[in-house]
Design a protein around this motif. Sequence first.
Motif, PDB file in Angstrom:
ATOM      1  N   LYS A  63      -2.026  -4.635   5.125  1.00 44.40           N
ATOM      2  CA  LYS A  63      -1.004  -3.976   5.939  1.00 44.40           C
ATOM      3  C   LYS A  63       0.161  -3.490   5.093  1.00 44.40           C
ATOM      4  CE  LYS A  63      -2.001  -6.404  10.273  1.00 44.40           C
ATOM      5  NZ  LYS A  63      -1.476  -7.342  11.306  1.00 44.40           N
ATOM      6  N   ILE A  64       0.586  -4.306   4.120  1.00 40.58           N
ATOM      7  CA  ILE A  64       1.689  -3.894   3.256  1.00 40.58           C
ATOM      8  C   ILE A  64       1.284  -2.708   2.390  1.00 40.58           C
ATOM      9  CG2 ILE A  64       3.034  -4.607   1.233  1.00 40.58           C
ATOM     10  CD1 ILE A  64       3.408  -7.303   2.511  1.00 40.58           C
ATOM     11  N   GLN A  65       0.050  -2.705   1.896  1.00 45.48           N
ATOM     12  CA  GLN A  65      -0.404  -1.592   1.063  1.00 45.48           C
ATOM     13  C   GLN A  65      -0.486  -0.304   1.861  1.00 45.48           C
ATOM     14  OE1 GLN A  65      -3.137  -2.456  -2.127  1.00 45.48           O
ATOM     15  NE2 GLN A  65      -4.471  -0.776  -1.511  1.00 45.48           N
ATOM     16  N   ILE A  66      -1.023  -0.365   3.077  1.00 46.54           N
ATOM     17  CA  ILE A  66      -1.083   0.826   3.930  1.00 46.54           C
ATOM     18  C   ILE A  66       0.323   1.310   4.274  1.00 46.54           C
ATOM     19  CG2 ILE A  66      -1.710   1.633   6.243  1.00 46.54           C
ATOM     20  CD1 ILE A  66      -4.211  -0.095   6.051  1.00 46.54           C
ATOM     21  N   MET A  67       1.203   0.378   4.651  1.00 50.46           N
ATOM     22  CA  MET A  67       2.575   0.742   4.989  1.00 50.46           C
ATOM     23  C   MET A  67       3.276   1.410   3.807  1.00 50.46           C
ATOM     24  SD  MET A  67       5.731  -1.799   5.903  1.00 50.46           S
ATOM     25  CE  MET A  67       5.632  -2.454   4.216  1.00 50.46           C
ATOM     26  N   GLY A  68       3.117   0.834   2.610  1.00 50.88           N
ATOM     27  CA  GLY A  68       3.765   1.406   1.441  1.00 50.88           C
ATOM     28  C   GLY A  68       3.277   2.796   1.127  1.00 50.88           C
ATOM     29  N   PHE A  69       1.957   2.993   1.106  1.00 48.43           N
ATOM     30  CA  PHE A  69       1.411   4.327   0.864  1.00 48.43           C
ATOM     31  C   PHE A  69       1.936   5.330   1.898  1.00 48.43           C
ATOM     32  CE2 PHE A  69      -2.411   2.854  -1.751  1.00 48.43           C
ATOM     33  CZ  PHE A  69      -2.079   3.628  -2.850  1.00 48.43           C
ATOM     34  N   PHE A  70       1.977   4.913   3.166  1.00 48.33           N
ATOM     35  CA  PHE A  70       2.382   5.825   4.240  1.00 48.33           C
ATOM     36  C   PHE A  70       3.832   6.273   4.069  1.00 48.33           C
ATOM     37  CE2 PHE A  70       4.309   6.488   8.432  1.00 48.33           C
ATOM     38  CZ  PHE A  70       3.527   7.541   8.888  1.00 48.33           C
ATOM     39  N   PHE A  71       4.740   5.332   3.854  1.00 46.59           N
ATOM     40  CA  PHE A  71       6.154   5.705   3.746  1.00 46.59           C
ATOM     41  C   PHE A  71       6.454   6.417   2.427  1.00 46.59           C
ATOM     42  CE2 PHE A  71       6.692   2.464   7.125  1.00 46.59           C
ATOM     43  CZ  PHE A  71       7.386   3.261   8.034  1.00 46.59           C
ATOM     44  N   MET A  72       5.698   6.124   1.382  1.00 47.36           N
ATOM     45  CA  MET A  72       5.834   6.915   0.162  1.00 47.36           C
ATOM     46  C   MET A  72       5.461   8.368   0.424  1.00 47.36           C
ATOM     47  SD  MET A  72       4.160   4.295  -2.619  1.00 47.36           S
ATOM     48  CE  MET A  72       4.085   5.520  -3.945  1.00 47.36           C
TER      49      MET A  72
END
Length: 442
Positions: free
Chosen positions: A299-308
Motif C-alpha cells: 500500500k505504501i509503495q502504490i501510494m508513493g508512486f501515485f502521489f509522485m
Amino acid sequence: MGLFTDAYDLFCIPPIMRLIGRVYYGDVDDPKKRYQVPIAITSAMVAIALLGAVIGQLVFGHLGDRMGRRRVLAWCGNWRDYPLSATIMSEFANRRTRGGFIAAVFSMQGFGILASSTVTMAICAIFDAASHSSYEKTPKDADWAWRLILLIGSIPAGLTFYWRMKMPETARYTALVEHNVLQAVNDVRNVLDLPLRNEELPPYPSPLDYPFFSRAFFRRHGRDLFSSAISWFLVDVVFYSTTLVLSQLNDQYLPKKENMNAYQDAYNVARFQALLAICSTIPGYFATVLFIDHIGRVKIQIMGFFFMAIALFAMGIPYFSYWYDHSDRGFLFLYGFTFFFSNFGPNTTTFIVPAELFPARFRSTCHGISGAFGKIGAIVGSIGFYWASQQNEENDHSNAKRITAGLVILGGACIVGVIMTRLFTHETMGRSLDDNENDHVA
C-alpha cells in the motif's frame, strides 16, 4: 553508516560540481557555458559511479550468500552494501517491527544528505572567510575545498569498518545456510545477552535442494524477483532524475552565479539541499518508519508512486506555459512533495521488500540483483534526462518544452510502478522470514 556514507557521497556532488566548474571552466568564452562542467564529463562521472554500484551490488550480494553477511559487509562499502545491510537487519529483526527497523537503516540516507550539505557549507564558509576577497570569482584554494569535502566522507566509512568487524553473523545464515545450529544458538545468546539452551532454538526447515539458476528457483521466486527488480528500476529512474537533474532547474531560485564567488555559489546549492532534506526527505523516511508495519509495504509503495506521479504531472504539464515564467514557491513545494512520497513510498519499500521475500540461501543475491536493476534505472534516468534538459542551450523555449516532456515521462514511469506493484508485489507485513523458508521446501 553504510547508507549514511552512500548519501553523503551522492549529495556532495552538486555543490562540488559548482566548485569544479569555477576552477576548471571559468575562462570559457561563452557566458552561458562559463563555470559549467561540460555535459559529457558530468554524464561520464555519474555513469561510472552508478555502474560501479551495479557491479558491486551483484558481486557483494552474491558473496553475502556464499561467504556470510558479516564477513562481506566488513569490507564492502556504501552502495555495495545495500543487500548486506538490508539482509542483516531483516534477519536480526522480528516480524512485528522488521519493516520499521529496515526503514530506519535506509533513513540514514536522509542524515547523510544533511551531513553532506552541512560539511559543504562549513568548508565553503571557512574558505570564503579566508579568501579575503568577496569579489574573487575563483579563489585559488577552491581546488582544495572540493577535495576536502570528499575526503571527510571517508571518516564514517572508516568507523563503519571497525563496528562491522564486531558484529556477529546472523543466526539465520549460520543455521540455514551453513547448517551450524549450535553456533547459531551461541550467536543468539551473545546478541540477546540472555541464557538460551540449545533445545530452545525453533526448528529450522531442511535446506533447499535447488540452485539459483534452475527452473525450480524461477518457478518459486521468479515473480518476486521480477517485481522487486522492476519496481526498483522504475523508482530509481525517477529518483535519480529528480536528484541529479532537477537541481539544475532550480538555479532560478538561487542567487546568480555572476554575483558570487565559488564558495558562495557552492554554499547556496548545499543550503538548498539541506532545506530540502529537513522539510521533505527526512520526514518521508520517518513516515515510512512509523507506518510501514501498520499500513503494509504494498500500500505504501502504490501510494508513493501515485502521489509522485501527481506531483510530476503538476510540474511537467504546465512547465512551459506557467512554471517557466513563474519562479514562485509552488514549483518548490511540488518538488519537495515528490521527494517526500518517494521516501514515504517506493524509494524505501524497494529496499525493504527484497530483504523479506526470499529464503536465506538466496536473500542477499536477490536483493543485490534488485538493487542493480535500480542503479541501471538511475543511469537511464539521470543521464538521459540530463542530456535532454541541456540540449539547444541557445533556445530556451525548446529547452522548456523538452523539460516538460521529461517530467511527464517520469510521471508516466510512476504510473507504471503503481500497476506493476499492484499486479506482482507480494505483501510481507507480519510475515516471518521462516514462513518463506517453509513455503519453498516442499
